[in-house]
Design a protein around this motif. Structure first.
Motif, PDB file in Angstrom:
ATOM      1  N   ASP A 145       0.773  -1.245   0.000  1.00 43.07           N
ATOM      2  CA  ASP A 145       0.000   0.000   0.000  1.00 43.07           C
ATOM      3  C   ASP A 145       0.806   1.299   0.000  1.00 43.07           C
ATOM      4  OD1 ASP A 145      -2.543  -1.281  -0.031  1.00 43.07           O
ATOM      5  OD2 ASP A 145      -2.334  -1.650   2.119  1.00 43.07           O
ATOM      6  N   THR A 146       2.082   1.276   0.367  1.00 43.15           N
ATOM      7  CA  THR A 146       2.836   2.533   0.459  1.00 43.15           C
ATOM      8  C   THR A 146       3.712   2.803  -0.754  1.00 43.15           C
ATOM      9  OG1 THR A 146       4.773   1.560   1.526  1.00 43.15           O
ATOM     10  CG2 THR A 146       2.982   2.295   2.976  1.00 43.15           C
ATOM     11  N   GLY A 147       4.158   1.753  -1.446  1.00 39.38           N
ATOM     12  CA  GLY A 147       5.072   1.929  -2.563  1.00 39.38           C
ATOM     13  C   GLY A 147       6.505   2.152  -2.129  1.00 39.38           C
ATOM     14  N   ARG A 148       6.774   2.041  -0.841  1.00 38.31           N
ATOM     15  CA  ARG A 148       8.139   2.227  -0.349  1.00 38.31           C
ATOM     16  C   ARG A 148       8.959   0.963  -0.520  1.00 38.31           C
ATOM     17  NH1 ARG A 148       8.281   4.904   5.448  1.00 38.31           N
ATOM     18  NH2 ARG A 148       8.145   2.698   5.870  1.00 38.31           N
ATOM     19  N   ILE A 149      10.225   1.161  -0.868  1.00 37.74           N
ATOM     20  CA  ILE A 149      11.169   0.048  -0.994  1.00 37.74           C
ATOM     21  C   ILE A 149      12.006   0.049   0.282  1.00 37.74           C
ATOM     22  CG2 ILE A 149      13.067  -0.904  -2.335  1.00 37.74           C
ATOM     23  CD1 ILE A 149      11.886   0.530  -4.768  1.00 37.74           C
ATOM     24  N   VAL A 150      12.036  -1.102   0.958  1.00 33.27           N
ATOM     25  CA  VAL A 150      12.694  -1.180   2.267  1.00 33.27           C
ATOM     26  C   VAL A 150      13.703  -2.323   2.315  1.00 33.27           C
ATOM     27  CG1 VAL A 150      10.740  -0.160   3.506  1.00 33.27           C
ATOM     28  CG2 VAL A 150      10.816  -2.611   3.173  1.00 33.27           C
ATOM     29  N   ASN A 151      14.644  -2.201   3.228  1.00 34.13           N
ATOM     30  CA  ASN A 151      15.621  -3.259   3.538  1.00 34.13           C
ATOM     31  C   ASN A 151      16.392  -3.772   2.331  1.00 34.13           C
ATOM     32  OD1 ASN A 151      14.690  -3.139   6.225  1.00 34.13           O
ATOM     33  ND2 ASN A 151      13.079  -4.612   5.772  1.00 34.13           N
ATOM     34  N   LEU A 152      16.825  -2.876   1.475  1.00 34.01           N
ATOM     35  CA  LEU A 152      17.624  -3.285   0.312  1.00 34.01           C
ATOM     36  C   LEU A 152      19.073  -3.493   0.725  1.00 34.01           C
ATOM     37  CD1 LEU A 152      16.536  -1.088  -2.714  1.00 34.01           C
ATOM     38  CD2 LEU A 152      16.128  -3.493  -2.338  1.00 34.01           C
ATOM     39  N   GLU A 153      19.658  -4.524   0.181  1.00 35.28           N
ATOM     40  CA  GLU A 153      21.080  -4.776   0.387  1.00 35.28           C
ATOM     41  C   GLU A 153      21.721  -4.955  -0.978  1.00 35.28           C
ATOM     42  OE1 GLU A 153      21.888  -7.972   3.063  1.00 35.28           O
ATOM     43  OE2 GLU A 153      20.322  -7.352   4.441  1.00 35.28           O
ATOM     44  N   PRO A 154      22.886  -4.364  -1.205  1.00 34.35           N
ATOM     45  CA  PRO A 154      23.551  -4.551  -2.494  1.00 34.35           C
ATOM     46  C   PRO A 154      23.853  -6.025  -2.736  1.00 34.35           C
ATOM     47  CG  PRO A 154      24.643  -2.849  -1.192  1.00 34.35           C
ATOM     48  CD  PRO A 154      23.630  -3.506  -0.309  1.00 34.35           C
ATOM     49  N   THR A 155      23.368  -6.544  -3.854  1.00 32.08           N
ATOM     50  CA  THR A 155      23.579  -7.947  -4.216  1.00 32.08           C
ATOM     51  C   THR A 155      23.953  -8.021  -5.687  1.00 32.08           C
ATOM     52  OG1 THR A 155      21.853  -8.579  -2.649  1.00 32.08           O
ATOM     53  CG2 THR A 155      22.555 -10.244  -4.202  1.00 32.08           C
TER      54      THR A 155
END
Length: 94
Positions: free
Chosen positions: A11-21
C-alpha cells in the motif's frame, strides 16, 4: 540492486531493507529494470505491492517491471488491486 517482494511495502510503494547484491550471485531467473519502470508484485495482488524505483536493478520474477506512463498512478489504486479479496482462498490444482 536486487528487489524481491519482501522489499516492497504493501500500500505505500516504499522500498525497504535493500542490500547490495550482485546479479551473478542470484541463481534464480530475474528481470532487469530501470528508473522508467513501475514494479508490480503479481503474487497476492490484494497486498498492493507496487513501486516506482529511482534506481536501476534486477527483480524477482514474481515482480513484473512495467513501462507504462498512465499506469503509474492507476496500478496502485484500490480499484485495480481489489479484484480478489484475501478471503477467497487459493485455487487448488489437481
Amino acid at each position: 540492486m536486487y528487489v524481491g517482494l519482501e522489499n516492497i511495502e504493501p500500500d505505500t510503494g516504499r522500498i525497504v531493507n535493500l542490500e547490495p547484491t550482485p546479479g551473478a550471485r542470484i541463481a534464480s531467473t530475474k528481470y532487469r529494470f530501470d528508473r522508467r519502470h513501475v514494479l508490480y508484485g503479481k503474487l497476492r495482488p490484494y497486498l498492493n505491492k507496487v513501486c516506482a524505483p529511482d534506481f536501476e536493478g534486477i527483480c524477482a520474477t514474481d515482480i513484473v517491471p512495467l513501462l507504462p506512463s498512465p499506469m503509474r498512478s492507476r496500478a496502485s489504486s484500490s480499484r485495480t488491486c481489489s479484484g480478489r479479496p484475501p478471503s477467497c482462498g487459493v485455487p487448488r490444482t489437481p
